[in-house]
Scaffold this active site. Structure first.
Site, PDB file in Angstrom:
ATOM      1  N   ASN A 126      -6.166  -7.048  -8.617  1.00  0.00           N
ATOM      2  CA  ASN A 126      -6.573  -6.942  -7.374  1.00  0.00           C
ATOM      3  C   ASN A 126      -7.737  -6.029  -7.452  1.00  0.00           C
ATOM      4  O   ASN A 126      -7.626  -4.633  -7.227  1.00  0.00           O
ATOM      5  CB  ASN A 126      -5.542  -6.528  -6.220  1.00  0.00           C
ATOM      6  CG  ASN A 126      -5.916  -6.457  -4.853  1.00  0.00           C
ATOM      7  OD1 ASN A 126      -7.098  -7.053  -4.461  1.00  0.00           O
ATOM      8  ND2 ASN A 126      -4.857  -6.171  -3.872  1.00  0.00           N
TER       9      ASN A 126
ATOM     10  N   LYS B 293      -9.775  -5.467  -4.858  1.00  0.00           N
ATOM     11  CA  LYS B 293      -9.881  -5.085  -3.487  1.00  0.00           C
ATOM     12  C   LYS B 293     -11.440  -5.076  -3.144  1.00  0.00           C
ATOM     13  O   LYS B 293     -11.942  -5.874  -3.585  1.00  0.00           O
ATOM     14  CB  LYS B 293      -9.190  -3.758  -3.440  1.00  0.00           C
ATOM     15  CG  LYS B 293      -7.731  -3.607  -3.928  1.00  0.00           C
ATOM     16  CD  LYS B 293      -6.963  -2.639  -3.339  1.00  0.00           C
ATOM     17  CE  LYS B 293      -5.422  -2.687  -3.676  1.00  0.00           C
ATOM     18  NZ  LYS B 293      -4.745  -1.436  -3.366  1.00  0.00           N
TER      19      LYS B 293
ATOM     20  N   HIS C  35      -1.225  -9.120   1.890  1.00  0.00           N
ATOM     21  CA  HIS C  35      -1.210  -7.516   1.279  1.00  0.00           C
ATOM     22  C   HIS C  35      -1.029  -6.429   2.401  1.00  0.00           C
ATOM     23  O   HIS C  35      -1.628  -6.661   3.452  1.00  0.00           O
ATOM     24  CB  HIS C  35      -2.559  -7.282   0.524  1.00  0.00           C
ATOM     25  CG  HIS C  35      -2.497  -6.012  -0.231  1.00  0.00           C
ATOM     26  ND1 HIS C  35      -2.794  -4.733   0.387  1.00  0.00           N
ATOM     27  CD2 HIS C  35      -2.284  -6.049  -1.574  1.00  0.00           C
ATOM     28  CE1 HIS C  35      -2.846  -3.929  -0.806  1.00  0.00           C
ATOM     29  NE2 HIS C  35      -2.476  -4.683  -1.874  1.00  0.00           N
TER      30      HIS C  35
ATOM     31  N   GLU D 266      -2.193  -3.815   3.070  1.00  0.00           N
ATOM     32  CA  GLU D 266      -3.516  -3.204   3.675  1.00  0.00           C
ATOM     33  C   GLU D 266      -4.103  -4.325   4.725  1.00  0.00           C
ATOM     34  O   GLU D 266      -4.531  -3.718   5.723  1.00  0.00           O
ATOM     35  CB  GLU D 266      -4.612  -3.126   2.335  1.00  0.00           C
ATOM     36  CG  GLU D 266      -4.366  -1.932   1.561  1.00  0.00           C
ATOM     37  CD  GLU D 266      -4.796  -1.960   0.143  1.00  0.00           C
ATOM     38  OE1 GLU D 266      -5.840  -2.728  -0.072  1.00  0.00           O
ATOM     39  OE2 GLU D 266      -4.467  -1.134  -0.725  1.00  0.00           O
TER      40      GLU D 266
ATOM     41  N   GLU E  48       5.457  -5.042  -3.454  1.00  0.00           N
ATOM     42  CA  GLU E  48       4.573  -3.764  -3.351  1.00  0.00           C
ATOM     43  C   GLU E  48       5.002  -2.477  -2.248  1.00  0.00           C
ATOM     44  O   GLU E  48       4.673  -2.876  -1.380  1.00  0.00           O
ATOM     45  CB  GLU E  48       3.160  -4.201  -3.224  1.00  0.00           C
ATOM     46  CG  GLU E  48       2.529  -4.811  -4.106  1.00  0.00           C
ATOM     47  CD  GLU E  48       0.956  -4.768  -4.388  1.00  0.00           C
ATOM     48  OE1 GLU E  48       0.347  -4.239  -5.349  1.00  0.00           O
ATOM     49  OE2 GLU E  48       0.257  -4.730  -3.255  1.00  0.00           O
TER      50      GLU E  48
ATOM     51  N   GLY F 122      -1.513   3.376  -4.825  1.00  0.00           N
ATOM     52  CA  GLY F 122      -2.334   4.202  -5.285  1.00  0.00           C
ATOM     53  C   GLY F 122      -1.967   5.638  -4.980  1.00  0.00           C
ATOM     54  O   GLY F 122      -2.736   6.658  -4.757  1.00  0.00           O
TER      55      GLY F 122
ATOM     56  N   SER G 164       0.815   1.501  -7.959  1.00  0.00           N
ATOM     57  CA  SER G 164       0.636   2.445  -9.185  1.00  0.00           C
ATOM     58  C   SER G 164       1.075   2.100 -10.687  1.00  0.00           C
ATOM     59  O   SER G 164       1.620   2.681 -11.378  1.00  0.00           O
ATOM     60  CB  SER G 164       1.377   3.721  -8.893  1.00  0.00           C
ATOM     61  OG  SER G 164       0.866   4.228  -7.683  1.00  0.00           O
TER      62      SER G 164
ATOM     63  N   GLY H  52      -3.883  -2.794  -8.851  1.00  0.00           N
ATOM     64  CA  GLY H  52      -5.143  -2.266  -8.195  1.00  0.00           C
ATOM     65  C   GLY H  52      -5.883  -1.439  -9.007  1.00  0.00           C
ATOM     66  O   GLY H  52      -6.495  -1.758  -9.935  1.00  0.00           O
ATOM     67  N   GLY H  53      -5.810  -0.080  -8.715  1.00  0.00           N
ATOM     68  CA  GLY H  53      -6.817   0.826  -9.211  1.00  0.00           C
ATOM     69  C   GLY H  53      -6.846   0.695 -10.959  1.00  0.00           C
ATOM     70  O   GLY H  53      -7.988   0.839 -11.325  1.00  0.00           O
TER      71      GLY H  53
HETATM   72  P1  13P Z   1      -2.524   0.414  -7.164  1.00  0.00           P
HETATM   73  O1  13P Z   1      -2.419  -0.218  -8.320  1.00  0.00           O
HETATM   74  O2  13P Z   1      -3.768   1.186  -6.996  1.00  0.00           O
HETATM   75  O3  13P Z   1      -1.557   1.399  -6.734  1.00  0.00           O
HETATM   76  O4  13P Z   1      -2.876  -0.905  -5.749  1.00  0.00           O
HETATM   77  C1  13P Z   1      -1.473  -1.675  -5.872  1.00  0.00           C
HETATM   78  C2  13P Z   1      -2.260  -2.941  -5.022  1.00  0.00           C
HETATM   79  O5  13P Z   1      -2.192  -2.548  -3.807  1.00  0.00           O
HETATM   80  C3  13P Z   1      -2.490  -4.161  -5.675  1.00  0.00           C
HETATM   81  O6  13P Z   1      -2.290  -5.212  -4.660  1.00  0.00           O
END
Ligand code: 13P
Length: 247
Positions: free
Chosen positions: A7, A9, A92, A94, A164, A170, A210, A231-232
């Site tokens: 992702n 983002k 998601h 967010e 998630e 994050g 994470s 994500g990150g």
């Molecule tokens: P992180 O891997 O940065 O924790 O993010 C997870 C995420 O929201 C993937 O959709």
């Protein structure tokens, strides 16, 4: 087969995305991993062009509930599909939080994605306070049942569920392997209750929150987990490839 969804983002300029995708297209090679890069709308066509010869799939991060017309600034499933996306993330946390996406809206988005032949990665998960209050199971059931309202069992073949927990996104904190295993079991039970045992067993369930070079070791072999939403740790191609090669 492990399913991995990167992702992106809201990260990377056009040029940064271009070199990232070119690097991934040439360097990713793992026939045990089905990889999707879920990218911002503006890069979908670029993604299709640069990933066409590779095994990597193009994904979106959201789509409109609407099919066409009076929705200024929105992107439809048809637009995503015809621009080269095969998969799309829906729900998601967010977006649930910032854009107030609720079960009804997520249900409409899922129906629109199915109509446009997009595979879905449905994100679910509880907040830190819900977790503390022992509401995890209740939240997960509600999120799945509202998202899947009115769907036919065969439509589940086009859907993956990504668990998630919001408190793990994050933060560098992940649930224990045991906890992840327990939630995955609960997810399958909900699908079994609402559809059939076969549907529960067949559902592909991912873990996200994470996932990185450090955490992957302890979570990669959790029973029932079919892959990861990253994500990150997907943003740096080199680091991401190391994770992918270790699966
Ligand atoms: P992180 O891997 O940065 O924790 O993010 C997870 C995420 O929201 C993937 O959709």
């Amino acid at each position: 087969m492990k399913y991995v969804v990167a992702n992106i983002k809201m990260n990377k300029s056009y040029d940064e995305m271009k070199s990232y995708l070119m690097g991934m297209a040439t360097r990713f090679s793992n026939d045990k991993v089905d990889l999707t890069i879920a990218m911002p709308y503006t890069y979908i066509s670029l993604g299709k062009f640069l990933l066409e010869e590779s095994a990597i799939r193009v994904g979106g991060q959201n789509l409109s509930e609407d099919e066409e017309g009076k929705s200024t600034g929105e992107i439809s499933g048809r637009m995503l599909r015809s621009s080269g996306a095969e998969n799309v993330i829906i729900g998601h946390s967010e977006r649930r939080k910032r854009f107030k996406e609720d079960g009804k809206s997520i249900n409409l988005k899922i129906k629109s994605a199915l109509k446009n032949r997009l595979n879905i990665i449905l994100c679910i998960g509880e907040s830190a306070s819900e977790n503390k209050l022992g509401k995890r199971s209740e939240v997960i059931r509600e999120q799945i049942e509202s998202a899947f309202k009115g769907l036919y069992e065969n439509e589940l073949d086009n859907i993956l569920i990504a668990y998630e927990p919001i408190w793990a996104i994050g933060t560098g904190v992940t649930p224990s392997a045991k906890e992840i295993g327990a939630v995955v079991k609960e997810i399958r039970k909900i699908i079994s209750d609402d559809f059939s045992t076969t549907a529960g067993e067949k559902m592909r369930v991912l873990y996200g929150g994470s996932v990185n070079g450090k955490s992957i070791g302890q979570i990669k072999n959790v029973k029932g987990v079919d892959g990861f939403l990253v994500g990150g740790a997907c943003l740096d191609g080199g680091e991401f490839l190391q994770i992918l090669n270790n699966l």
